[in-house]
Design an enzyme around this catalytic site. Structure first.
Site, short mmCIF file in Angstrom:
data_model
loop_
_atom_site.label_atom_id
_atom_site.label_comp_id
_atom_site.label_asym_id
_atom_site.label_seq_id
_atom_site.Cartn_x
_atom_site.Cartn_y
_atom_site.Cartn_z
N ALA A 109 38.71 51.34 58.23
CA ALA A 109 39.47 52.24 57.43
C ALA A 109 40.87 51.69 57.09
CB ALA A 109 39.65 53.48 58.36
N THR A 163 41.93 39.64 56.66
CA THR A 163 41.70 38.93 55.14
C THR A 163 41.96 37.73 54.84
OG1 THR A 163 42.65 39.65 53.00
CG2 THR A 163 44.08 40.13 54.71
N TYR A 218 49.45 44.06 51.40
CA TYR A 218 48.15 44.32 51.83
C TYR A 218 47.99 43.13 53.09
CZ TYR A 218 43.33 43.89 52.82
OH TYR A 218 41.92 43.74 53.38
#
Ligand code: UDP
Length: 332
Positions: free
Chosen positions: A74, A117, A141
């Site tokens: 999430a 990521t 991010y």
């Protein structure tokens, strides 16, 4: 094992849940359905609607179940949006993860998998990118994921909290069962956008810049099938008790934007008109993962390494669900 999957109604999370259920695991999905879809959650999983920002709800969740492990998907995940909303990404992404980690630690859970990521590698010195590469987050991010990775490092040292951080390159494709796939609104990713052109939902695809130092001037990315990504989570989970670990996850092969469009033309039989537009700020020229470490240590091997298969599975999903999960008559 009983496994909590946050974001288990989202694109990658729902396909990991599908694989976990197929392997006989007991799964609880926690999702606020902001980006996820209720119909994406495998019927064998327990669904709990809730938000990680709601600490009391997270507390109740851990009081109601005895989890053996947590997989955390999430998150706000858009690089471009994070450049416009740094507080959202450096705030919510981090504090939501901390709520989850605090409750996990307090309830004696010691196994955790983080979806991290490739945006940690904004200026790679070597291609393919190994785990030794210098971390340079490319956006708030990427920074938010790096901060969470650092927390995990300290929780391991202090509490023996075992974690795996999996740094995804470009997740693509859909579940080979045809039941689960990508459904973002708005859609920003290349492959689904290209397929929207083939579906007649978009007139043409805009190539974001063709003046990069690559073989045809368009950026090179490493597209990894979402099911192979899911399998990596399961292997990492099984290995956690032997120690925490961090892996880069891709196919190890790069394709340009033009090459992706060409394969999509072959798969769909549609001409897919393309035009060249300006660069998208923040896009690096080349991102290719070295997945040597996870192959060596966990024996991970992609089942669907071909770009053509990845696009075929994506096409099967989008063709049968032109409006995503809403196509099934319900909406998320
Ligand atoms: N891209 C593009 N047109 C689009 C969407 C993406 O040219 O409509 C390019 C983008 O510049 C990048 C690649 O396709 O080089 C993959 O982008 P995507 O957003 O799918 O993933 P990212 O690499 O940003 O995580």
């Amino acid at each position: 094992m009983k496994i909590l999957v946050t974001g288990g109604a989202g694109y990658i999370g729902s396909i990991v849940v599908e694989e976990l259920v197929q392997e006989g695991e007991e799964v609880v999905v926690f999702d606020n359905l902001l980006f996820g879809h209720r119909e994406a959650v495998h019927p064998a999983a327990t669904f709990v609607f809730g938000d990680l920002a709601d600490r009391a709800a997270v507390h109740d969740l851990f009081e109601s179940h005895r989890f053996d492990a947590v997989m955390h998907f999430a998150s706000h995940t858009l690089v471009g949006e994070s450049m416009r909303k740094p507080f959202l990404y450096l705030g919510a992404n981090v504090t939501n993860a901390l709520n989850l980690l605090q409750e996990a630690v307090d309830h004696g859970v010691r196994r955790f998998i983080l979806s991290s990521t490739a945006n940690l590698f904004d200026r790679p010195e070597r291609i393919p990118i190994t785990e030794e590469e210098r971390i340079v987050p490319g956006s708030p991010y990427g920074e938010s994921k790096f901060i969470i990775e650092r927390f995990l490092h300290w929780l391991d040292r202090i509490y023996g909290f075992r974690y795996a951080a999996l740094r995804y390159f470009n997740a693509a494709g859909a579940s080979p069962t045809g039941e689960r796939g990508e459904d973002h609104n708005p859609e920003t990713h290349l492959i689904p956008r290209v397929l929207q052109v083939a579906l007649g939902q978009r007139e043409k695809i805009t190539i974001f810049g063709d003046d990069y130092p690559t073989r045809d001037g368009t950026p090179v990315r490493d597209y990894i099938h979402v099911t192979d990504l899911a399998q990596a989570h399961i292997l990492a989970l099984r290995a956690l008790d032997e120690g925490s670990r961090t892996y880069n996850l891709g196919n190890g092969q790069g394709f340009t934007v033009r090459e992706v469009i060409e394969v999509a033309r072959e798969v769909t039989g549609h001409p897919i008109p393309a035009e060249v537009g300006p660069r998208r700020p923040g896009d690096p020229a080349v991102l290719i993962a070295s997945s040597e470490k996870i192959r060596r240590e966990l024996g991970w091997e992609p089942r669907y390494p071909d770009l053509r298969t990845i696009i075929e599975h994506a096409w099967q999903w989008h063709r049968t669900h032109p409006y995503g999960y809403a196509s099934t008559g319900e909406s998320g």
